[in-house]
Design a protein around this motif. Structure first.
Motif, short mmCIF file in Angstrom:
data_model
loop_
_atom_site.label_atom_id
_atom_site.label_comp_id
_atom_site.label_asym_id
_atom_site.label_seq_id
_atom_site.Cartn_x
_atom_site.Cartn_y
_atom_site.Cartn_z
N GLY A 152 -9.08 -5.74 7.71
CA GLY A 152 -9.59 -5.25 6.61
C GLY A 152 -9.64 -3.77 6.25
N LEU A 153 -9.66 -2.97 7.49
CA LEU A 153 -9.52 -1.77 7.74
C LEU A 153 -8.06 -1.40 7.50
CD1 LEU A 153 -12.11 -0.23 9.98
CD2 LEU A 153 -12.17 0.00 7.43
N VAL A 154 -7.03 -2.15 7.95
CA VAL A 154 -5.72 -1.93 7.85
C VAL A 154 -5.31 -2.05 6.10
CG1 VAL A 154 -3.60 -3.19 8.23
CG2 VAL A 154 -5.06 -2.90 10.07
N ASN A 155 -5.73 -3.14 5.65
CA ASN A 155 -5.62 -3.35 4.18
C ASN A 155 -6.21 -2.14 3.37
OD1 ASN A 155 -4.38 -5.74 5.08
ND2 ASN A 155 -6.16 -6.84 4.34
N ARG A 156 -7.32 -1.76 3.75
CA ARG A 156 -7.90 -0.78 2.88
C ARG A 156 -7.18 0.49 3.02
NH1 ARG A 156 -13.04 1.37 1.20
NH2 ARG A 156 -13.92 -0.67 2.08
N ARG A 157 -6.75 1.04 4.42
CA ARG A 157 -6.00 2.20 4.59
C ARG A 157 -4.78 2.26 3.70
NH1 ARG A 157 -10.36 3.42 7.39
NH2 ARG A 157 -10.88 3.61 4.97
N ALA A 158 -3.99 0.88 3.80
CA ALA A 158 -2.73 0.67 3.03
C ALA A 158 -2.93 1.02 1.62
CB ALA A 158 -2.20 -0.50 3.43
N ALA A 159 -3.81 0.35 1.02
CA ALA A 159 -4.19 0.48 -0.33
C ALA A 159 -4.66 2.19 -0.79
CB ALA A 159 -5.46 -0.37 -0.85
N GLU A 160 -5.19 2.82 0.01
CA GLU A 160 -5.48 4.16 -0.14
C GLU A 160 -4.32 4.99 0.04
OE1 GLU A 160 -10.03 4.09 2.00
OE2 GLU A 160 -8.22 4.65 3.07
N TRP A 161 -3.50 4.53 0.95
CA TRP A 161 -2.28 5.44 1.06
C TRP A 161 -1.36 5.14 -0.23
CZ3 TRP A 161 -1.15 9.69 3.23
CH2 TRP A 161 0.40 10.12 3.05
N ASN A 162 -1.44 3.90 -0.67
CA ASN A 162 -0.65 3.68 -1.85
C ASN A 162 -0.98 4.41 -2.89
OD1 ASN A 162 1.77 2.31 -2.60
ND2 ASN A 162 0.56 0.40 -3.32
N MET A 163 -2.24 4.41 -3.14
CA MET A 163 -2.96 5.48 -4.19
C MET A 163 -2.32 6.77 -3.98
SD MET A 163 -6.88 5.79 -5.06
CE MET A 163 -7.12 4.17 -4.97
N PHE A 164 -2.66 7.25 -2.68
CA PHE A 164 -2.43 8.53 -2.55
C PHE A 164 -1.30 8.86 -2.77
CE2 PHE A 164 -1.65 12.32 0.33
CZ PHE A 164 -2.79 13.19 -0.05
N SER A 165 -0.14 8.43 -2.19
CA SER A 165 1.22 8.71 -2.33
C SER A 165 2.34 8.05 -3.35
CB SER A 165 1.92 8.27 -0.95
OG SER A 165 1.91 6.95 -0.72
N ASN A 166 1.45 7.01 -3.91
CA ASN A 166 2.56 6.47 -5.16
C ASN A 166 1.85 6.50 -6.36
OD1 ASN A 166 4.78 5.96 -3.36
ND2 ASN A 166 3.47 4.19 -2.17
N ASN A 167 0.58 6.89 -6.45
CA ASN A 167 -0.26 6.62 -7.62
C ASN A 167 -0.34 5.18 -8.10
OD1 ASN A 167 -1.66 7.65 -9.93
ND2 ASN A 167 0.16 8.05 -11.36
N ILE A 168 -0.71 4.17 -6.99
CA ILE A 168 -0.79 2.87 -7.38
C ILE A 168 -2.32 2.43 -7.11
CG2 ILE A 168 -0.07 0.60 -6.92
CD1 ILE A 168 2.56 1.80 -6.32
N TYR A 169 -2.89 2.25 -7.99
CA TYR A 169 -4.60 1.79 -7.88
C TYR A 169 -4.39 0.41 -7.75
CZ TYR A 169 -5.66 6.40 -9.09
OH TYR A 169 -6.00 7.87 -9.16
N LYS A 170 -4.50 -0.21 -6.42
CA LYS A 170 -4.42 -1.68 -6.43
C LYS A 170 -5.34 -1.83 -5.26
CE LYS A 170 -1.55 -5.69 -5.31
NZ LYS A 170 -0.37 -6.13 -5.04
#
Length: 79
Positions: free
Chosen positions: A59-77
């Motif tokens: 769950g934390l792996v998934n959370r960090r990936a989603a946060e990083w995607n938001m941070f670096s790619n402006n993708i809110y998923k």
């Protein structure tokens, strides 16, 4: 800092806690991308916060990936 970076950082800090964040490589690398840490880059430092009770948590792996995607790619998923 862009809006998506700010948003991801707020979520990250809320999840890991302000005390953990204040001492983290993440904050060091955000403030100085050339800071000397045990991580090659900010992404590695960010995604290292993936453990609960000393064990990698999916769950934390998934959370960090989603946060990083938001941070670096402006993708809110969500995760």
């Amino acid at each position: 800092m862009t809006q998506c970076q700010f948003d991801a950082l707020v979520i990250f800090v809320f999840n890991v806690g302000i005390d953990g964040f204040k001492k983290s490589s993440v904050v060091k690398l955000i403030n100085d991308p050339k800071a000397n840490t045990s991580y090659v880059n900010l992404e590695g430092a960010w995604k290292a916060w993936n453990k609960s009770q000393g064990k990698v948590n999916k769950g934390l792996v998934n959370r960090r990936a989603a946060e990083w995607n938001m941070f670096s790619n402006n993708i809110y998923k969500g995760w």
